[in-house]
Design an enzyme around this catalytic site. Structure first.
Site, PDB file in Angstrom:
ATOM      1  CD  GLU A  76      44.762  37.340 129.138  1.00  0.00           C
ATOM      2  OE1 GLU A  76      45.965  37.599 128.965  1.00  0.00           O
ATOM      3  OE2 GLU A  76      43.947  37.306 128.207  1.00  0.00           O
TER       4      GLU A  76
ATOM      5  CG  HIS B  33      40.456  30.558 120.913  1.00  0.00           C
ATOM      6  ND1 HIS B  33      41.527  30.197 120.112  1.00  0.00           N
ATOM      7  CD2 HIS B  33      40.521  31.910 121.050  1.00  0.00           C
ATOM      8  CE1 HIS B  33      42.195  31.286 119.759  1.00  0.00           C
ATOM      9  NE2 HIS B  33      41.605  32.335 120.315  1.00  0.00           N
TER      10      HIS B  33
END
Lengths: 321, 458
Positions: free
Chosen positions: A58, A127
């Site tokens: 990321e 998540h």
């Protein structure tokens, strides 16, 4: 009628067609079609130059996006979930949000970052969190939370047109929701009154908007007319719309899937008290997620999240308190 | 023990003010005795007790405005024999509290955990002074200002290094929402006088608005203190409140009741001739006005057509026990009230006339009884003295019919094929279509006409 997912896909496709500086990058956005199938088919239509798969890194690909934006391109960076975006937080906070300021106004960062947020699909703690409130804390960013199909499709173009970084938070439970596609760009500076009412204002955004609307239906059956305000823009907050509604109803319930402590709902509460204290006829109520990591088990996950009955109860309490 | 509660004196009443207590604690009362005068938005009404016993506590003070259903007083229903052993003697009166004027004295006493009522004051008028408190507390009781220490008798476990919990606050200020506070300030209203209806007893904006709409009767009855301008404001508020009460009732009526209207014109020549004859023999005070004759005719017709005399409650017709005829009376300051003439069909004409006069004078002086406010089974409105020819009225819910009389006017009128000048009155019926149909209404108007044609029967 179309889905939230299709509306975003269409918006991306339109942006790619309209401006050759635009490209999409992220994990699995290309060959796999996106983790949530948002970019399905785009690789075939626009080719690997403009639909770019990235490594699981990321910080690297958000940093690359910042560089591309500084270099004159208009990147759309997709991060799989807000939980993973923390790996890129340094890039987002220390670079994207600050370069304009640190360069003395010489360099804008016209970057759009899209990511999924929220719970409700049994994806467990790593998540499922709702951290958009954290990003809404950061000056230099614009934070959007489309809750409707129209906003999902209509927010991308103005976000790309914004010379500064814009983060779009898509609630995972909304991808399959359906609605009328909009006719074009929507305003990314104001909140929206989704339902007028006179007795209490339900303030929600993203994944909680539909629960607030359902609660308003139930309240109406009991004779309480709730006004539902969709914040839409989490930063900069559209205070005016919220305050206007409070002046009208004198009561507020804030529905936020974030944790209560230090949340966006806390910020909204503070603004209401600062700006409309003498309009309040009852304490502000909040319906937030339980302060636990979001559980995997279905019933526990349901129990941890703001649900319609809790919103209805809070609104009734506020109206009768 | 039984509670005497704020009664509902009409479909449009939500709150009432105790204007006057007619009893005091310790009074023996019987069921039916007048116990208090209640100020609704419309009138002062004497309310009777539902209980027999001894008045205990008066819970609500005069001038206090409370919602319907609020306990106003407690009545002890036990007989004196039952009461005697339980309460051998009334508790001794509390020693009169010491005079305390200064907040500083209160705070100092609170900090020392002292009971102010036990102190003897040496100040002017036996006021307790700071010196009295400090003397009573002893030298060790003195503390530097701004600090507190453990209260006497509440000595804690360890050395007094930790400051004691803060002194109990002054009497808590009334709990109210910010909006209610702002409104109270804008409306110049003392929040402490506003009863709160919030879940936790908090005063809310609506409570303030209600209180402001009709300021307490006490304020209205305190003319020397009030500036003239303020008195006018009170009257305006009262007028406003009455307007709101009428608005609620009439809006409900027009929203819920499917009205139908019938009209007929009645030749009054026989009736008026008969009345003239009758009145000629009577002293002025006993003479009967045509209005009373019309009332009597309406009442008798209602007794003949009972489907129009009663109430529509919960999707069904509930007949009235007798014809209690509501008489719409307009008030001097504006507004309207329709108290009941009880058993109007069963009373003779002279009696009805007397009842009518009594009711009008009591409405204008503001003393009605609760039963008169709540028991009307059908209402008559007579706008004849205003020169109105016919009136199509709005039914007062939950009644099912309203009769309107216009002015008795001389007009050309054909009788037996010949034109003559006759005194005519237009009578209208507004009726609830859920309860009756036009056929029933027609029978009623026909009966009114027939009765006025044969006035001796009335």
């Amino acid at each position: 009628m179309t889905t939230y997912r299709e509306a975003i896909r269409e918006a991306i496709a339109e942006a790619l067609t309209a401006d050759e500086r635009v490209f999409l990058m992220g994990e699995d956005v290309g060959a796999y079609g996106g983790c949530f199938a948002v970019s399905l088919g785009l690789l075939e239509r626009f080719g690997p130059e403009r639909i770019r798969d990235t490594p699981l890194s990321e910080s690297a690909f958000v940093g690359a996006g910042i560089g591309a934006a500084l270099g004159g391109l208009r990147p759309i960076v997709e991060i799989m979930t807000v939980n993973f975006s923390l790996l890129a937080l340094d890039q987002i906070l220390n670079n994207a949000a600050t370069i304009l300021h640190m360069s003395g106004g010489q360099f804008n960062v016209p970057l759009v970052i899209r990511m999924t947020t929220g719970a409700g699909r049994q994806l467990a703690a790593q998540h499922s969190h709702s951290l958009e409130g954290w990003y809404a804390h950061i000056p230099g960013l614009r934070i959007l939370a489309p809750a409707t199909v129209e906003d999902a499709g209509g927010m991308l173009a103005p976000a790309l047109a914004d010379p500064d970084p814009v983060l779009i938070f898509e609630h995972g439970s909304l991808y399959n929701s359906t609605g009328e596609p909009g006719t074009g760009p929507v305003d990314i500076t104001t909140a929206a009154v989704r339902r007028p009412g006179r007795d209490v204002t339900l303030i929600a955004y993203g994944g909680t908007l539909h629960k607030a609307l359902t609660a308003a239906d139930e309240l109406a059956a009991g004779g309480i007319e709730a006004e539902v305000v969709d914040l839409r823009v989490l930063r900069p907050l559209d205070e005016a719309t919220v305050i206007k509604s409070i002046i009208h109803t004198h009561r507020a319930v804030i529905v936020d899937e974030g944790w209560r402590s230090g949340s966006l709902s806390a910020e909204v509460t503070a603004r209401i008290v600062e700006r409309a204290f003498y309009e309040l006829d009852a304490p502000v109520e909040r319906v937030c997620s339980a302060e636990v990591p979001i559980p995997y088990a279905h019933h526990l996950e349901e129990a941890a999240l703001p649900q319609v009955p809790a919103i209805v109860t809070a609104a009734r309490d506020v109206v009768s308190s | 023990m039984a509670d005497f509660r704020m009664p509902s004196l009409g479909a449009d009443m939500e709150t009432g003010t105790v204007s006057e207590w007619l009893v005091k604690p310790g009074d023996s009362i019987r069921k039916g005795d007048p116990i208090a005068v209640i100020d609704t938005d419309k009138a002062l009404i004497e309310v009777e007790s539902f209980h027999t016993g001894v008045v205990g506590r008066l819970v609500v003070n005069t001038g206090e405005r409370v919602p319907v259903g609020t306990t106003l007083a407690v009545v002890d229903e036990r007989t004196p024999a039952e009461r005697a052993p339980a309460e051998p003697s009334p508790p001794p009166p509390e020693p009169s509290p010491a005079h305390v004027l200064s907040p500083l004295v209160r705070r100092l006493a609170a900090e020392r955990g002292m009971d102010l009522t036990s102190l003897r004051g040496t100040g002017p008028g036996d006021t307790v002074t700071r010196a009295d408190v400090e003397r009573a507390a002893g030298p060790e009781g003195t503390v530097p200002p701004g600090r507190t220490e453990p209260a006497a008798g509440r000595a804690t476990t360890g050395p007094a290094t930790v400051p004691a919990p803060p002194a109990p606050p002054e009497p808590a200020r009334s709990k109210a929402s910010p909006l209610a506070r702002r409104l109270a300030r804008e409306l110049d209203l003392d929040l402490a006088t506003v009863p709160g209806t919030g879940r936790t007893g908090a005063v809310r904006a609506d409570d303030v608005r209600r209180a402001a709409a009709v300021r307490s009767d006490a304020a209205r009855h305190a003319p020397p203190v009030n500036a003239p301008g303020q008195a006018v404001r009170q009257d305006e508020r009262r007028e406003q409140a009455m307007r709101q009460a009428i608005a609620r009732a009439m809006t409900r009526s027009k929203r819920e009741i499917p009205h139908y209207y019938l009209t007929s014109t009645i030749d009054m020549s026989t009736a008026l001739a008969w009345l003239r004859e009758r009145n000629r023999e009577l002293p002025v005070s006993e003479r009967v006005l045509p209005a009373a004759l019309l009332l009597k005719a309406a009442a008798t017709a209602a007794a003949e057509v009972p489907r129009l005399n009663g109430f529509w409650i919960d999707d069904g017709f509930v007949p009235g026990e007798a014809v209690h005829l509501g008489m719409a009376i307009s008030l001097k300051g504006g507004g309207l009230i329709a108290p009941a003439l009880h058993d109007a069909a069963g009373r003779d004409l002279a009696d009805l006339m007397a009842g009518m006069k009594d009711l009008v004078s009591r409405v204008r002086s503001g003393r009605l009884r609760a039963a008169e406010m709540t028991e009307a089974t059908m209402t008559v409105t007579n706008l004849g003295d205003q020169g109105v020819e016919s009136v199509h009225g709005v039914i007062y819910p939950p009644q099912v019919a309203l009769v309107g009389f216009g002015r008795i006017l001389e007009r050309p009128w054909a009788v037996h094929g010949l034109l003559g000048v006759r005194p005519l009155v237009t009578v209208t019926l507004a009726a609830d279509h859920r309860a009756t149909d036009g056929y029933t209404g027609g029978r009623f108007l026909a009966a009114v006409g027939r009765l006025l044609d044969h006035p001796a029967e009335l």
